[in-house]
Design a protein around this motif. Structure first.
Motif: not given
Length: 179
Positions: A102, A128, A130-131, A142, A145, A152, A154, A165
């Motif tokens: 991370e 990953q 992702l927040e 994000k 990205l 996208y 994830c 996004h």
């Protein structure tokens, strides 16, 4: 995550290869449009593109299970690379960043700097934390990205979710097994 361990048992590996062989028996007319950064062999059947997750990640220099499946011709493994395919005049570019620790993910992505391909439907794959979707000490933001992709995806979060996004779909498909 295709596997739940960095070194799957021979039985798990064999079941995975049997499943992937079924896809190779289905005829396709997809052709390589451009290799982007990835060397690519035309598929025998349905093209399968994968990134490795944190469950498969191994130390630098060792082959992970997804890389081994690529070496066997079962799929195309992407890590800071991409391919573009074409079928019946439609083009799709798939670029992916496999799981990285991370704390290194934003700098890895910035250094690679993927760009959408003109004339293609552009998909960006990443794995990953992702927040905003997982509460962790060091989530992937994000805003890190790459801009301009049409979709996208994830792969790290085990719960299926949908978001956006920059006005484009952001899909978290969830786990392939119950967690």
């Amino acid at each position: 995550d295709m596997f739940n361990t960095r070194t799957p048992t021979p039985e798990a590996f064999a079941r995975t290869m049997q499943s992937l062989l079924k896809l190779q028996s289905i005829p396709t007319r997809a052709i390589l449009s451009t290799g982007l950064e990835k060397k690519f062999s035309p598929p025998l059947g349905i093209p399968l593109v994968a990134i490795h997750g944190n469950h498969e990640r191994r130390v630098k220099g060792l082959v992970n299970p997804v890389q081994a499946l690529e070496m066997g011709g079962f799929l195309t493994h992407l890590h800071c690379s991409g391919i573009a395919l074409e079928k019946s005049g439609e083009k799709v570019a798939i670029q992916g960043m496999s799981s990285v620790p991370e704390q290194y993910a934003p700098s890895t992505l910035k250094q690679w700097d993927p760009k959408p391909q003109p004339g293609c439907y552009n998909i960006f794959l990443f794995h990953q934390n992702l927040e905003g979707f997982l509460y962790t000490d060091n989530p992937f933001p994000k805003e890190a990205l790459p801009p301009g992709f049409d979709l996208y995806i994830c792969g790290d979060i085990h719960e299926s979710r949908q978001a956006t996004h920059e006005g484009k779909p952001l899909i978290l498909p969830g786990s392939t097994v119950s967690t």
